[in-house]
Design a protein around this motif. Structure first.
Motif, PDB file in Angstrom:
ATOM      1  N   GLN A 251      64.215  37.837 -23.650  1.00  0.00           N
ATOM      2  CA  GLN A 251      64.884  37.126 -24.743  1.00  0.00           C
ATOM      3  C   GLN A 251      64.075  35.875 -25.086  1.00  0.00           C
ATOM      4  N   ASP A 252      64.652  34.723 -24.823  1.00  0.00           N
ATOM      5  CA  ASP A 252      64.003  33.445 -25.096  1.00  0.00           C
ATOM      6  C   ASP A 252      63.937  32.658 -23.798  1.00  0.00           C
ATOM      7  N   LEU A 253      63.102  31.640 -23.755  1.00  0.00           N
ATOM      8  CA  LEU A 253      63.097  30.732 -22.613  1.00  0.00           C
ATOM      9  C   LEU A 253      64.494  30.166 -22.398  1.00  0.00           C
ATOM     10  N   ALA A 254      64.924  30.129 -21.134  1.00  0.00           N
ATOM     11  CA  ALA A 254      66.241  29.586 -20.758  1.00  0.00           C
ATOM     12  C   ALA A 254      67.391  30.333 -21.415  1.00  0.00           C
ATOM     13  N   PHE A 255      67.203  31.605 -21.728  1.00  0.00           N
ATOM     14  CA  PHE A 255      68.276  32.359 -22.372  1.00  0.00           C
ATOM     15  C   PHE A 255      69.432  32.621 -21.410  1.00  0.00           C
TER      16      PHE A 255
ATOM     17  N   ALA B 138      66.460  31.165 -35.465  1.00  0.00           N
ATOM     18  CA  ALA B 138      67.425  30.064 -35.555  1.00  0.00           C
ATOM     19  C   ALA B 138      68.214  29.900 -34.264  1.00  0.00           C
ATOM     20  N   GLY B 139      68.503  31.002 -33.571  1.00  0.00           N
ATOM     21  CA  GLY B 139      69.215  30.908 -32.304  1.00  0.00           C
ATOM     22  C   GLY B 139      68.428  30.147 -31.260  1.00  0.00           C
ATOM     23  N   ASP B 140      67.098  30.357 -31.222  1.00  0.00           N
ATOM     24  CA  ASP B 140      66.256  29.593 -30.292  1.00  0.00           C
ATOM     25  C   ASP B 140      66.415  28.093 -30.545  1.00  0.00           C
ATOM     26  N   LEU B 141      66.475  27.721 -31.811  1.00  0.00           N
ATOM     27  CA  LEU B 141      66.591  26.306 -32.161  1.00  0.00           C
ATOM     28  C   LEU B 141      67.961  25.737 -31.812  1.00  0.00           C
ATOM     29  N   LEU B 142      69.007  26.373 -32.292  1.00  0.00           N
ATOM     30  CA  LEU B 142      70.345  25.804 -32.205  1.00  0.00           C
ATOM     31  C   LEU B 142      70.970  25.957 -30.821  1.00  0.00           C
ATOM     32  N   ASP B 143      70.612  27.010 -30.099  1.00  0.00           N
ATOM     33  CA  ASP B 143      71.293  27.314 -28.848  1.00  0.00           C
ATOM     34  C   ASP B 143      70.499  26.934 -27.608  1.00  0.00           C
ATOM     35  N   ARG B 144      69.164  26.710 -27.749  1.00  0.00           N
ATOM     36  CA  ARG B 144      68.373  26.405 -26.570  1.00  0.00           C
ATOM     37  C   ARG B 144      67.492  25.166 -26.734  1.00  0.00           C
ATOM     38  N   ARG B 145      66.701  25.050 -27.802  1.00  0.00           N
ATOM     39  CA  ARG B 145      65.909  23.826 -27.949  1.00  0.00           C
ATOM     40  C   ARG B 145      66.821  22.625 -28.183  1.00  0.00           C
TER      41      ARG B 145
ATOM     42  N   ALA C 148      59.918  21.999 -32.767  1.00  0.00           N
ATOM     43  CA  ALA C 148      60.277  23.086 -31.859  1.00  0.00           C
ATOM     44  C   ALA C 148      59.646  24.410 -32.283  1.00  0.00           C
ATOM     45  N   VAL C 149      59.491  24.623 -33.587  1.00  0.00           N
ATOM     46  CA  VAL C 149      58.835  25.842 -34.067  1.00  0.00           C
ATOM     47  C   VAL C 149      57.327  25.742 -33.880  1.00  0.00           C
ATOM     48  N   GLN C 150      56.763  24.577 -34.156  1.00  0.00           N
ATOM     49  CA  GLN C 150      55.314  24.390 -34.094  1.00  0.00           C
ATOM     50  C   GLN C 150      54.771  24.363 -32.674  1.00  0.00           C
ATOM     51  N   HIS C 151      55.612  23.915 -31.700  1.00  0.00           N
ATOM     52  CA  HIS C 151      55.073  23.651 -30.367  1.00  0.00           C
ATOM     53  C   HIS C 151      55.913  24.185 -29.202  1.00  0.00           C
ATOM     54  N   GLU C 152      57.187  24.509 -29.428  1.00  0.00           N
ATOM     55  CA  GLU C 152      58.057  24.862 -28.308  1.00  0.00           C
ATOM     56  C   GLU C 152      58.455  26.335 -28.270  1.00  0.00           C
ATOM     57  N   GLY C 153      57.807  27.173 -29.048  1.00  0.00           N
ATOM     58  CA  GLY C 153      58.022  28.607 -28.949  1.00  0.00           C
ATOM     59  C   GLY C 153      59.283  29.129 -29.583  1.00  0.00           C
ATOM     60  N   ALA C 154      59.970  28.354 -30.411  1.00  0.00           N
ATOM     61  CA  ALA C 154      61.174  28.842 -31.081  1.00  0.00           C
ATOM     62  C   ALA C 154      60.781  29.870 -32.137  1.00  0.00           C
ATOM     63  N   LEU C 155      61.391  31.058 -32.060  1.00  0.00           N
ATOM     64  CA  LEU C 155      61.051  32.150 -32.971  1.00  0.00           C
ATOM     65  C   LEU C 155      62.150  32.463 -33.969  1.00  0.00           C
TER      66      LEU C 155
ATOM     67  N   VAL D   4      81.307   4.701  -5.918  1.00  0.00           N
ATOM     68  CA  VAL D   4      80.343   5.157  -6.912  1.00  0.00           C
ATOM     69  C   VAL D   4      79.026   5.421  -6.192  1.00  0.00           C
ATOM     70  N   MET D   5      78.444   6.581  -6.471  1.00  0.00           N
ATOM     71  CA  MET D   5      77.120   6.914  -5.969  1.00  0.00           C
ATOM     72  C   MET D   5      76.283   7.368  -7.157  1.00  0.00           C
ATOM     73  N   TYR D   6      75.006   7.642  -6.903  1.00  0.00           N
ATOM     74  CA  TYR D   6      74.123   8.043  -7.996  1.00  0.00           C
ATOM     75  C   TYR D   6      73.476   9.387  -7.672  1.00  0.00           C
ATOM     76  N   ASP D   7      73.358  10.203  -8.707  1.00  0.00           N
ATOM     77  CA  ASP D   7      72.716  11.500  -8.579  1.00  0.00           C
ATOM     78  C   ASP D   7      71.819  11.701  -9.796  1.00  0.00           C
ATOM     79  N   GLY D   8      71.101  12.796  -9.825  1.00  0.00           N
ATOM     80  CA  GLY D   8      70.219  13.071 -10.948  1.00  0.00           C
ATOM     81  C   GLY D   8      70.938  13.816 -12.056  1.00  0.00           C
ATOM     82  N   GLN D   9      70.667  13.459 -13.288  1.00  0.00           N
ATOM     83  CA  GLN D   9      71.242  14.138 -14.446  1.00  0.00           C
ATOM     84  C   GLN D   9      70.134  14.552 -15.393  1.00  0.00           C
ATOM     85  N   LEU D  10      70.264  15.771 -15.917  1.00  0.00           N
ATOM     86  CA  LEU D  10      69.315  16.298 -16.887  1.00  0.00           C
ATOM     87  C   LEU D  10      69.754  15.957 -18.304  1.00  0.00           C
ATOM     88  N   THR D  11      68.798  15.574 -19.141  1.00  0.00           N
ATOM     89  CA  THR D  11      69.092  15.493 -20.569  1.00  0.00           C
ATOM     90  C   THR D  11      69.567  16.839 -21.070  1.00  0.00           C
ATOM     91  N   ASP D  12      68.869  17.895 -20.636  1.00  0.00           N
ATOM     92  CA  ASP D  12      69.205  19.242 -21.068  1.00  0.00           C
ATOM     93  C   ASP D  12      68.465  20.214 -20.162  1.00  0.00           C
TER      94      ASP D  12
END
Length: 544
Positions: free
Chosen positions: A69-73, A512-519, A503-510, A187-195
């Motif tokens: 499918q796509d990266l991170a699908f 609209a779903g790649d853009l809206l749902d994963r990038r 995202a289309v030029q450099h991140e492999g989005a092929l 309160v403690m601290y942990d790592g969080q991902l932007t995405d």
């Protein structure tokens, strides 16, 4: 600039994934000229697969990654968006997994992806019903987690030490909590991902910079003695990729290629809330689930203003490409939050939901829990299934199958890098490959990475820097070239047309779903996705 960043920083452009590059590299490994086998073929474009491709390519091995499918699908985009330090596993006595998690969290924060991973406060309030004994045990657990942080040498500048708060301190971080009966908290601290999906894209692009071919929409249909049979799902064309070693990193789908695998997937569901549901929230919350002794409700604020509410843990029999959150799970978590807040959550604040499947190993092995790293002695027949998926280890193991196939199974998002290292080590050992050097991914920065001070000095919005790192400057250049592209794709999206173009030029989005749902994760909210769809379609049409 720290020395670990200088010699390995990807040059912009070489890491770009495009439709044209995909077509060219697919022809090179399947076409008439592909007479010699490649070194490593990785099947699966999630965090583990992308990490495996990066590990192999950065060791100088001729590497190809294919993804149906796509990266991170799959699973990699449905996490809690946390880089866990292993506190849960420490509490259950799984010291090895806890140590591995804390180690890998430190690599992500300090070296691999400072732009995508940051420290975040995790608040455990002592609400009515939390006994003094339980509060003390929780405090000891937080101290243990901090000892683990120090043991793996993650500095307090990345993750501050835990501390006790009085009721006023708790309410300063979470003003929506009821004040009556509140007895402070920790309160403690942990790592969080932007995405999580953007992490996978960053790993894959860095693998491409190091020479890997990253081929999405290419499905592996069979593994045989001559290679892996594949289908290009865009054209329907078929072929065989010849490889000296093949690594199966397809997670919950792994048994389709390696029937010897035994997994017990579980579904974890999150609810997406508008930030207005808990105004002023300045920390993630770990709340005791009403009516249950050892279950907690997670409330996880995001940089884009949304809040994720989780988490369920339900065993599943059917493996879906896109798991469906069940309405009763959504209703139960929203009702539980309302009970804890002392008032019902406004239905208008419930924006959506998502579910992911955890690729859990079927059971501990008879000689102990499944080994982390290569262990050719393991056999699926040794497994004895426990009664609940919550009891299953989050360790990983390597399983060797027919035709030299190496499968990496189990684990979790935070430990993807170590899983990849073990998989490549096993492939090298099994196939007699000769890498140009040892694994170096623990300190290898992803494209866009930079020291925190450098990231903080970038003159761009915080969320853009958190998404793109130093490549935020490239997005800005696209906007300068065409100022209309600086506009939001739809009001309130927080995404510009230029970001879609990037995202289309450099991140492999092929598509609209790649853009809206994963990038970008606007697809988590149905009405926002519908509003943004024309802009995504235009970006694909204009850039390809």
């Amino acid at each position: 600039m720290p020395s670990h960043l200088a010699p390995t920083r990807p040059a912009f452009g070489d890491a770009s994934l495009t439709a044209a590059r995909r077509a060219r590299e697919l022809e090179q490994v399947v076409g008439a000229g592909a007479t010699e086998p490649i070194d490593v073929l990785v099947i699966g474009g999630g965090a583990t697969g992308a990490g495996t491709a990066l590990d192999a390519a950065s060791r100088g091995l001729h590497t190809v990654l294919i993804e149906a499918q796509d990266l991170a699908f799959g699973t990699s985009r449905w996490s809690s968006k946390l880089a866990h330090g292993g506190l849960r596993y420490l509490a259950t006595g799984d010291i090895a997994v806890a140590h591995e998690s804390a180690t890998e969290r430190g690599h992500l924060l300090r070296h691999i992806a400072p732009h995508l991973v940051h420290g975040t406060p995790m608040l455990l309030p002592f609400l009515p019903g939390v006994s003094m004994k339980k509060a003390r045990l929780m405090g000891l657990g937080f101290v243990g987690g901090d000892l683990l942080r120090r043991a793996v040498r993650t500095p307090s500048s990345e993750l501050p030490r835990p501390r006790h708060l009085d009721a006023a301190g708790v309410l300063a971080l979470a003003p929506s909590l009821p004040a009556q009966g509140l007895d402070g908290g920790y309160v403690m601290y942990d790592g969080q991902l932007t995405d999580d999906a953007r992490l996978v894209v960053g790993i894959a692009r860095t693998a491409a910079f190091h020479g890997a071919a990253v081929l999405t929409r290419v499905r592996a249909t069979a593994v045989g003695p001559d290679g892996v049979a594949i289908t290009d799902t865009l054209t329907g064309e078929t072929g065989v990729i010849k490889a000296r070693s093949v690594i199966n990193a397809t997670g919950v789908w792994g048994a389709a290629l390696a029937p010897e695998l035994e997994l017990r997937p579980s579904r974890g569901t999150h609810v997406v809330l508008d930030g207005a549901a808990l105004p002023g929230l300045g920390a993630s919350l770990t709340l005791p689930y009403p009516g249950e002794r050892n279950r907690y409700l997670l409330v996880l604020p995001q940089l884009d203003g949304r809040i994720y509410l989780g988490l369920t843990d339900e065993a599943v029999e059917e493996i879906e490409d896109v798991p469906t959150p069940l309405q009763w799970e959504i209703d139960e978590m929203v009702a539980a939050l309302g009970t804890l807040l002392g008032k019902a959550v406004d239905p208008a604040h419930v924006l959506g939901a998502y579910a992911g499947l955890r690729p859990l190993l079927a059971a501990p092995r008879k000689h102990g829990r499944a080994a982390s790293g290569p262990d050719p002695s393991t056999s699926p027949g040794d497994a004895v299934a426990p009664t609940a998926t919550a009891d299953l280890s989050r360790n990983h193991t390597i399983v060797r199958g027919d035709h030299g196939l190496v499968s990496v199974v189990g684990g979790k998002l935070t430990t993807y890098r170590r899983m990849a290292q073990d998989a490549v080590d096993a492939a090298i050992d099994h196939s007699g490959l000769t890498p140009s050097g040892p694994c170096r991914t623990a300190t290898l920065p992803l494209v866009g990475a930079a020291p925190r001070a450098q990231l903080a000095a970038l003159p761009f919005p915080r969320l853009r820097v958190a998404r793109f790192g130093t490549e935020a400057a490239v997005v800005a250049a696209i906007e300068r070239a065409d100022p209309d592209l600086a506009d939001e794709i739809t009001p309130g999206a927080g995404i510009s047309h230029a970001e879609l173009r990037f995202a289309v030029q450099h991140e492999g989005a092929l598509d609209a779903g790649d853009l809206l749902d994963r990038r970008f994760r606007i697809g988590l909210v149905a009405n926002q996705r519908a509003a943004a769809l024309p802009a995504a379609e235009a970006a694909i049409r204009d850039e390809q």
